[in-house]
Scaffold this active site. Sequence first.
Site, PDB file in Angstrom:
ATOM      1  N   SER A 114       4.435   8.329   4.296  1.00 38.60           N
ATOM      2  CA  SER A 114       3.270   7.481   4.082  1.00 38.60           C
ATOM      3  C   SER A 114       2.068   7.955   4.891  1.00 38.60           C
ATOM      4  O   SER A 114       2.206   8.481   6.003  1.00 38.60           O
ATOM      5  CB  SER A 114       3.602   6.044   4.471  1.00 38.60           C
ATOM      6  N   TYR A 137      -3.331   7.701   0.784  1.00 39.45           N
ATOM      7  CA  TYR A 137      -4.322   6.639   0.616  1.00 39.45           C
ATOM      8  C   TYR A 137      -5.688   7.280   0.810  1.00 39.45           C
ATOM      9  O   TYR A 137      -5.972   7.843   1.876  1.00 39.45           O
ATOM     10  CB  TYR A 137      -4.136   5.535   1.659  1.00 39.45           C
ATOM     11  N   THR A 163      -1.636   6.565  -3.972  1.00 39.25           N
ATOM     12  CA  THR A 163      -1.364   5.137  -4.158  1.00 39.25           C
ATOM     13  C   THR A 163      -2.681   4.384  -4.264  1.00 39.25           C
ATOM     14  O   THR A 163      -3.534   4.473  -3.377  1.00 39.25           O
ATOM     15  CB  THR A 163      -0.533   4.586  -2.993  1.00 39.25           C
ATOM     16  N   LYS A 235       0.511   6.370  -8.085  1.00 38.39           N
ATOM     17  CA  LYS A 235       1.435   5.269  -7.794  1.00 38.39           C
ATOM     18  C   LYS A 235       0.709   3.927  -7.845  1.00 38.39           C
ATOM     19  O   LYS A 235      -0.361   3.763  -7.264  1.00 38.39           O
ATOM     20  CB  LYS A 235       2.065   5.440  -6.418  1.00 38.39           C
ATOM     21  N   HIS A 259       3.863  -2.299  -6.263  1.00 39.91           N
ATOM     22  CA  HIS A 259       3.821  -2.222  -4.796  1.00 39.91           C
ATOM     23  C   HIS A 259       4.889  -3.116  -4.165  1.00 39.91           C
ATOM     24  O   HIS A 259       4.683  -3.715  -3.109  1.00 39.91           O
ATOM     25  CB  HIS A 259       2.427  -2.614  -4.273  1.00 39.91           C
TER      26      HIS A 259
END
Length: 362
Positions: A114, A137, A163, A235, A259
């Site tokens: 992440s 992100y 995402t 995503k 999510h």
Amino acid sequence: MSQDFAIPPDVVALSDYARLAQKRLPAMVSAWLDGGAGDGVTHAANLTGWDRIRLAGGVLADMRGASTGLSLYGLALDHPVLLAPVAYHHLAHPEGEIETALGAAATGAVMTLSTLASTRIEDFGSVAQGPWWFQLYAQARREDTESLIRRAEGAGARALVLTVDAPVKLRNTEERIGFRLPDGIGAVNTIGMAPPRVTAMPGRSAAFLGLLETQPRWEDLAWIRAATRLPILLKGVTRPADAIRAIAAGIDGIIVSNHGGRALDGLPASAEILPRIAEATAGRVPLICDGGIRRGTDILKALALGAAAVMVGRPQIHALATGGASGVAHMVTILRAELEVAMALTGCNSLAAISRDVLWQD
């Protein structure tokens, strides 16, 4: 949290890891991990959505040479179980994401690191023993986003998971308990990056105080596509029209996801969304599905509905908190074994053989 990461002998299913993690993790961490957005309607629907789909057994199939193997973005994988991006693994284990990666590598599972990891990209990449992807992100400044991309590329990431479904959040479970990160745990990869601009204007509530002004838009997707040669998976897609537009923009894969019920409450279960995305995209890119996958039968159902693979999120942290790397490896092994049983009892000797024929038709 207990530092004893031995796996108890009565752990035989992912629900057992969830039960033990609830006891081991501090209440604040459990509220963050296991809570959902709003009233948790979508989170609950994810779990029950797969249960509502029934299977049609198949007998006397030739299962000689049966395999769960697949090829995905140049990777020869032994099974279709992938680890979804989850923030702050140090909340569950002192070694954080590095410990999770050891368990993933032991079972041939691709792990997704992440942006909000509690381990530096470079540190992770230097010890990762198996293939891994990086969840991106987009940041407020393009130069910061590009920095993350370059760092992931340099550390050995094999794909980017962009995402886009959670630019803001409203999680009452976290609010009620007053969730905050413990000292020493945070998003170490975004330190020094510009936060979203917050601009107070008449008629704008908290969500609109500028927080969305710098969130990614379709033109940013095109820019990111041009910024890297890595495969990009989008995503957080729940609307067929968005999936079609993403493919037209050069996206290499779609991750069908709400999510984990942690963003917009009231979305359908992933099990309901997947077949609509599959119908709209018609096999043009691989689909990966997450949300509520807890059994090998869930994986079989997802593949029958059009997914090439699945991702699991919360279960990897439950297993990490309980058994460390061994727990993560055991969790993946459980899912693979359950998938093999489900394939055998529906007469499918390969993932390619899984079709809607394995689903009970009323």
